[in-house]
Design a protein around this motif. Structure first.
Motif, PDB file in Angstrom:
ATOM      1  N   VAL A 148       0.831  -1.274   0.059  1.00  0.00           N
ATOM      2  CA  VAL A 148      -0.089   0.078   0.022  1.00  0.00           C
ATOM      3  C   VAL A 148       0.962   1.369  -0.156  1.00  0.00           C
ATOM      4  O   VAL A 148       1.666   1.526   0.866  1.00  0.00           O
ATOM      5  CB  VAL A 148      -0.953   0.130   1.160  1.00  0.00           C
ATOM      6  CG1 VAL A 148      -1.842   1.289   1.164  1.00  0.00           C
ATOM      7  CG2 VAL A 148      -1.781  -1.226   1.312  1.00  0.00           C
ATOM      8  N   TYR A 149       0.794   2.074  -1.131  1.00  0.00           N
ATOM      9  CA  TYR A 149       1.438   3.313  -1.189  1.00  0.00           C
ATOM     10  C   TYR A 149       0.836   4.277  -0.226  1.00  0.00           C
ATOM     11  O   TYR A 149      -0.296   4.424  -0.049  1.00  0.00           O
ATOM     12  CB  TYR A 149       1.561   3.768  -2.458  1.00  0.00           C
ATOM     13  CG  TYR A 149       1.907   5.120  -2.582  1.00  0.00           C
ATOM     14  CD1 TYR A 149       3.244   5.514  -2.604  1.00  0.00           C
ATOM     15  CD2 TYR A 149       1.181   6.182  -3.117  1.00  0.00           C
ATOM     16  CE1 TYR A 149       3.937   6.634  -2.949  1.00  0.00           C
ATOM     17  CE2 TYR A 149       1.711   7.514  -3.176  1.00  0.00           C
ATOM     18  CZ  TYR A 149       3.069   7.610  -3.245  1.00  0.00           C
ATOM     19  OH  TYR A 149       3.545   9.109  -3.057  1.00  0.00           O
ATOM     20  N   ILE A 150       1.606   5.079   0.641  1.00  0.00           N
ATOM     21  CA  ILE A 150       1.251   5.883   1.460  1.00  0.00           C
ATOM     22  C   ILE A 150       2.016   7.264   1.364  1.00  0.00           C
ATOM     23  O   ILE A 150       3.054   7.295   1.303  1.00  0.00           O
ATOM     24  CB  ILE A 150       1.509   5.486   2.965  1.00  0.00           C
ATOM     25  CG1 ILE A 150       0.664   4.050   3.295  1.00  0.00           C
ATOM     26  CG2 ILE A 150       0.918   6.279   4.030  1.00  0.00           C
ATOM     27  CD1 ILE A 150       1.140   3.375   4.640  1.00  0.00           C
ATOM     28  N   TYR A 151       1.313   8.401   1.640  1.00  0.00           N
ATOM     29  CA  TYR A 151       1.793   9.531   1.645  1.00  0.00           C
ATOM     30  C   TYR A 151       0.952  10.613   2.493  1.00  0.00           C
ATOM     31  O   TYR A 151      -0.322  10.342   2.496  1.00  0.00           O
ATOM     32  CB  TYR A 151       2.412  10.419   0.337  1.00  0.00           C
ATOM     33  CG  TYR A 151       1.100  11.042  -0.399  1.00  0.00           C
ATOM     34  CD1 TYR A 151       0.885  12.552  -0.364  1.00  0.00           C
ATOM     35  CD2 TYR A 151       0.312  10.411  -1.380  1.00  0.00           C
ATOM     36  CE1 TYR A 151       0.084  13.224  -1.203  1.00  0.00           C
ATOM     37  CE2 TYR A 151      -0.605  11.245  -2.110  1.00  0.00           C
ATOM     38  CZ  TYR A 151      -0.738  12.560  -2.078  1.00  0.00           C
ATOM     39  OH  TYR A 151      -1.530  13.331  -2.811  1.00  0.00           O
ATOM     40  N   GLY A 152       1.704  11.767   2.955  1.00  0.00           N
ATOM     41  CA  GLY A 152       0.775  12.652   3.785  1.00  0.00           C
ATOM     42  C   GLY A 152       0.817  13.889   3.518  1.00  0.00           C
ATOM     43  O   GLY A 152       1.880  14.646   2.833  1.00  0.00           O
ATOM     44  N   GLU A 153      -0.398  14.771   3.247  1.00  0.00           N
ATOM     45  CA  GLU A 153      -0.325  16.074   3.028  1.00  0.00           C
ATOM     46  C   GLU A 153       0.178  16.840   4.275  1.00  0.00           C
ATOM     47  O   GLU A 153      -0.356  17.099   5.189  1.00  0.00           O
ATOM     48  CB  GLU A 153      -1.580  16.810   2.675  1.00  0.00           C
ATOM     49  CG  GLU A 153      -1.819  18.204   2.483  1.00  0.00           C
ATOM     50  CD  GLU A 153      -3.286  18.748   2.772  1.00  0.00           C
ATOM     51  OE1 GLU A 153      -3.196  19.887   2.035  1.00  0.00           O
ATOM     52  OE2 GLU A 153      -3.795  18.311   3.719  1.00  0.00           O
ATOM     53  N   VAL A 154       1.259  17.785   4.171  1.00  0.00           N
ATOM     54  CA  VAL A 154       1.876  18.602   5.152  1.00  0.00           C
ATOM     55  C   VAL A 154       1.860  20.077   4.449  1.00  0.00           C
ATOM     56  O   VAL A 154       2.900  20.134   3.543  1.00  0.00           O
ATOM     57  CB  VAL A 154       3.116  18.208   5.374  1.00  0.00           C
ATOM     58  CG1 VAL A 154       3.848  19.162   6.691  1.00  0.00           C
ATOM     59  CG2 VAL A 154       3.137  16.862   6.099  1.00  0.00           C
ATOM     60  N   LEU A 155       0.802  20.755   4.796  1.00  0.00           N
ATOM     61  CA  LEU A 155       0.821  22.000   4.223  1.00  0.00           C
ATOM     62  C   LEU A 155       1.703  22.948   4.817  1.00  0.00           C
ATOM     63  O   LEU A 155       1.352  23.813   5.575  1.00  0.00           O
ATOM     64  CB  LEU A 155      -0.622  22.505   4.026  1.00  0.00           C
ATOM     65  CG  LEU A 155      -0.951  23.551   3.187  1.00  0.00           C
ATOM     66  CD1 LEU A 155      -2.649  23.590   2.837  1.00  0.00           C
ATOM     67  CD2 LEU A 155      -0.366  24.902   3.160  1.00  0.00           C
ATOM     68  N   SER A 156       3.020  23.029   4.327  1.00  0.00           N
ATOM     69  CA  SER A 156       3.996  23.871   5.068  1.00  0.00           C
ATOM     70  C   SER A 156       5.331  23.890   4.317  1.00  0.00           C
ATOM     71  O   SER A 156       5.884  22.904   3.566  1.00  0.00           O
ATOM     72  CB  SER A 156       4.389  23.577   6.510  1.00  0.00           C
ATOM     73  OG  SER A 156       5.587  24.050   7.057  1.00  0.00           O
ATOM     74  N   VAL A 157       6.161  25.093   4.339  1.00  0.00           N
ATOM     75  CA  VAL A 157       7.533  24.957   4.035  1.00  0.00           C
ATOM     76  C   VAL A 157       8.453  24.872   4.949  1.00  0.00           C
ATOM     77  O   VAL A 157       9.793  24.798   4.618  1.00  0.00           O
ATOM     78  CB  VAL A 157       7.601  26.301   3.063  1.00  0.00           C
ATOM     79  CG1 VAL A 157       6.702  26.471   1.896  1.00  0.00           C
ATOM     80  CG2 VAL A 157       7.510  27.317   4.000  1.00  0.00           C
ATOM     81  N   ASP A 158       8.012  24.453   6.112  1.00  0.00           N
ATOM     82  CA  ASP A 158       9.277  24.158   7.189  1.00  0.00           C
ATOM     83  C   ASP A 158       9.422  22.788   7.069  1.00  0.00           C
ATOM     84  O   ASP A 158       8.937  21.689   7.413  1.00  0.00           O
ATOM     85  CB  ASP A 158       8.605  24.323   8.502  1.00  0.00           C
ATOM     86  CG  ASP A 158       9.244  24.219   9.683  1.00  0.00           C
ATOM     87  OD1 ASP A 158      10.420  23.748   9.690  1.00  0.00           O
ATOM     88  OD2 ASP A 158       9.153  24.875  10.932  1.00  0.00           O
TER      89      ASP A 158
END
Length: 811
Positions: A545-555
């Motif tokens: 299962v491919y997994i990724y996360g949305e992190v709305l940041s440039v940090d």
């Protein structure tokens, strides 16, 4: 919402103009509330540079005259405010289109007008007009400006055959009309007859009050398409604006959203049938013609640069492997290279177009959240879950299973989007805030929440005490448990909630989903997210299962909270910000030289945020390596957040035409996962380049293991600051041999003539034969010069905001 296109009105005469705006709680409760705060401003935002180029932070301000507390007779009513300002000659060009935006930078609040067409800057000698914020009714003065700034269709055109008075109330008359409307099957429920209101500015149409608007009744159904036919006799003022509104049995309203307001007119064809939420034939023709004109104005070569004859500066952008970045490739299987984002598409539509999507070069499709969500057809309703035990809204569980089965048959991956941090909004942030000091009101709101999410959850499954997450709290340590804007119903982490979420994940996996995107993970603690990641990766699963996360940041440090312990990629806002900065005409060369982390620091500072600048510096140039995050990060030029909230995130607000250069760069390099927003692939200004870039990625990128990226800037007179002109991406395989080359022209108005390429590698010094898209063969010599097979120098021409792709071919 930001318009798809804008006009150029450089030929229109300039004039000063006074604008006056009334913001009321009735038309926009959110805007009315924010407008009363002292540090709030009202911006006049449009497509011209003088109006901010659709960036509210750069747009001119209006001044607040008075609010409810200071109302004079005939002035403000409860919770309302009046704003006024004088725009000078250089700003107020007649006919320029714009929107008003309520902006509070301290709290990062952007509230755009969402109802009605664009405002139009008034023309010469137009009387002062008061606009109602978020009101679809355009004042007569604005229409006069529209007439001054635009030429109308020719007398023999379809549009000219319809009677359209210049303004409501100026000699216009009331006329009767038989109105016929077709409502597509996708908008209709299975049970009950369809009812449609005709709601508009004319008194006969309710003056935008839906409860007073006349209704059409269902008279039949098209057996072939399933569309419902409704009609009725309507009387209204000729030329007045209106919209059709679909009414459900519970009186929920679904307004037309994908088209401008209609005009009440007497068409030559008395049997004319309108189609709900679609452009009519003459409107579509006008729209296509306008797009063609706009793109011609936007992108046109007005000069030519032979790069061998001008002063150039090369900036090498390290595209090195990050040691921490190979986790997905090594430990958890290889992720997809290109993902098509079927944003808000029904599952059946995705299934029908899956083969077409694959033919472009995509190996995965991401769908919008599948669970039952807040009622409504709006995209954001998908991100307000109501019941995780049901698959509803974009299709049934059976529809999803059929989609996944078809995807498996043609070797494509379906990635599902899940929203586990919060659920639907049941009350505004101000209601929750007021209730904190009023126990009875708080109990009533909690009861409302329990009713909305029951029987699976109740109010005890949410985060208490209530905390309003806004401003700096979006990005500090309070971001984990706060209620977004004070209204996102924040779930608490507990066994009951986790189990319901795991059941939802299992339902998706059983349907055939093989990838999961976790929404808004920066608001979930890494240890909590780890429970879901561990569930998806538990031993014994037949499929990776491919997994990724949305992190709305440039940090970067925030991204690493999730990337490193969970061994998963995240959304690379850092890289998007860097490339956008590097290709800008003004300052792009300096931004490229400073590196990606410097661009992230600058972007964060523009939002009032601090980002720690960390990471190793390459010994050769002193630059930070790019990409900042990892070789498997999820990359984009535009995504649904930046498209639906233009300018709200680090200034990312490019339209399809401008963003195509960033897309081409991302698709040309060998690494990363590119997530493509669907509008860009279909937009006439971007589609051709993007499809060619996708083919290049499929042909050359699959064998490449390294990318050499160089930004070549030019200085026309030898003394001015260099401007970015050409990006070269050279792909090499594990032996160091060239697999492909991309030449990307990042100028808007210059054709580039290229006779040699910058090369920087310890690869074998030998010539490489390269096949151009048209089938011609060129040879790239070891010193970077371009020749034919006999060694005769050749020149490649690259058009503005376009690219030339070359793939390796045996000599």
């Amino acid at each position: 919402p930001r318009p798809q296109h804008f006009h150029s009105f450089s030929s229109a005469a300039a004039m000063p103009v006074r604008l006056r705006v009334h913001i009321t709680k009735q038309l926009s409760p959110d805007a009315s509330e924010v407008a009363l705060v002292a540090e709030t401003s009202l911006r006049v935002c449009g497509g011209t540079d003088a109006l901010g180029a659709w960036d509210p932070k750069r747009s001119p301000k209006l001044e607040r005259l008075r609010t409810e507390e200071g109302a004079e007779s005939g002035g403000c009513s409860g919770g309302s405010s009046i704003w006024e300002g004088l725009l000078d000659d250089a700003v107020a060009v007649p006919g320029t289109e714009f929107k008003y935006v309520v902006l509070n930078l301290n709290k990062h609040q952007y509230i755009w007008e969402t109802q009605g067409p664009m405002h139009v800057m008034p023309g010469p000698d137009s009387p002062a007009a008061t606009h109602e914020f978020n009101n679809a009714v355009a004042p007569a003065a604005a229409r006069a400006g529209q007439a001054a700034g635009k030429s109308r269709a020719s007398a023999d055109g379809a549009a000219a055959k319809i009677q359209r008075p210049a303004a409501l109330g100026q000699g216009a008359k009331t006329v009767p009309k038989k109105v016929r409307l077709s409502v597509p099957k996708s908008f209709c429920s299975a049970a009950g007859k369809v009812r449609v209101a005709v709601c508009g500015e004319s008194p006969e149409l309710g003056q935008w009050d839906l409860t007073k608007a006349p209704q059409l009744q269902e008279v039949g159904c098209d057996k072939a398409s399933g569309a419902r036919q409704v009609e009725g006799d309507i009387r209204a003022t000729l030329g007045s604006e209106f919209k059709y509104v679909l009414l459900s049995s519970s009186n929920d309203a679904r307004w037309e959203q994908k088209r401008p307001n209609r005009r009440f007119a007497v068409e030559p064809d008395q049997d004319c049938v309108h189609c709900f939420d679609q452009l009519e034939s003459h409107e579509a023709t006008e729209s296509r013609a306008r797009v063609a004109v706009e793109e011609h104005v936007l992108i046109k070569a007005t000069k030519e640069f032979q790069l061998e004859n001008v002063a150039v500066t090369d900036c090498w952008i390290p595209w090195a492997h990050n040691v921490q970045a190979d986790r997905t490739l090594q430990g958890h299987g290889r992720g997809p290279r290109t993902i098509f984002h079927a944003f808000h598409w029904p599952f059946s539509e995705v299934k029908n177009r899956l083969q077409e999507i694959k033919s472009f070069g995509f190996d995965a499709v991401q769908i919008s959240p599948a669970q039952k969500s807040k009622a409504g057809h709006e995209w954001w309703a998908r991100y307000q879950p109501q019941d995780y035990t049901k698959i509803e809204g974009l299709g049934t569980l059976e529809n999803l299973t059929q989609l996944c089965t078809h995807a498996k048959d043609i070797e494509m991956m379906i990635i599902a989007d899940v929203v586990f941090g919060h659920m639907l909004v049941v009350a505004s942030g101000s209601e929750w805030e007021r209730a904190q000091s009023k126990p009875r009101e708080l109990q009533a709101l909690k009861q409302r929440l329990s009713q909305a999410v029951g029987p699976t959850f109740d109010a005890d499954d949410f985060q208490w005490p209530w905390f309003k997450m806004e401003g700096r709290h979006w990005d500090n340590d309070n971001r984990y448990e706060g209620w977004g804007n004070g209204e996102w119903s924040e779930l608490r982490h507990c066994p009951k909630v986790v189990e319901v979420h795991k059941q939802h994940l299992q339902t998706l996996l059983d349907a055939g989903v093989r990838g999961i995107r976790f929404d808004a993970v920066k608001h979930m603690r890494p240890a909590h997210l780890a429970e879901y990641v561990g569930f998806l990766r538990q031993p014994g699963r037949a499929q990776h299962v491919y997994i990724y996360g949305e992190v709305l940041s440039v940090d970067e440090s925030m991204h690493r909270e999730y990337m490193d312990p969970l061994s998963m990629p995240t959304t690379d806002f850092c890289l998007t910000v860097f490339i956008n900065a590097a290709v800008k005409a003004e300052g792009g060369a300096a931004a490229a030289a400073a590196g990606a982390r410097a661009a992230a620091v600058a972007a964060a500072a523009s939002e009032g945020l601090d980002v720690v600048r960390s990471g190793a510096v390459t010994a050769a140039t002193g630059q930070q390596s790019a990409p900042v995050l990892s070789v498997d990060s999820v990359r984009f030029a535009r995504n649904h957040d930046t498209v639906k909230n233009p300018g709200s995130f680090y200034g990312l607000d490019s339209g399809c035409a401008r963003a195509r250069v960033v897309w081409a760069w991302l698709l040309s390099v060998h690494d990363g996962t590119v997530l493509m927003y669907p509008d860009d692939l279909m937009h006439p200004s971007a589609a051709d380049l993007l499809k060619r870039a996708l083919r290049f990625r499929a042909q050359s990128g699959i064998c490449a293991e390294a990318s050499e990226v160089c930004l070549r800037s030019i200085s026309q007179d030898g003394s001015s600051a260099p401007r970015p002109a050409l990006v070269t991406v050279t792909l090499r395989n594990h032996e160091g041999r060239i697999e492909g080359v991309c030449l990307l022209n990042v100028t808007q108005d210059a054709e580039l003539v290229v006779g040699s390429l910058p090369l920087r590698s310890s690869a074998p010094e030998e010539a490489t034969a390269l096949l151009a898209e048209g089938g011609s063969l060129v040879v790239l010599q070891a010193d970077g010069k371009i020749t034919d097979q006999e060694g005769v120098p050749q020149r490649l021409r690259v058009q503005p905001w376009d690219a030339v792709f070359l793939v390796e071919a045996p000599l």
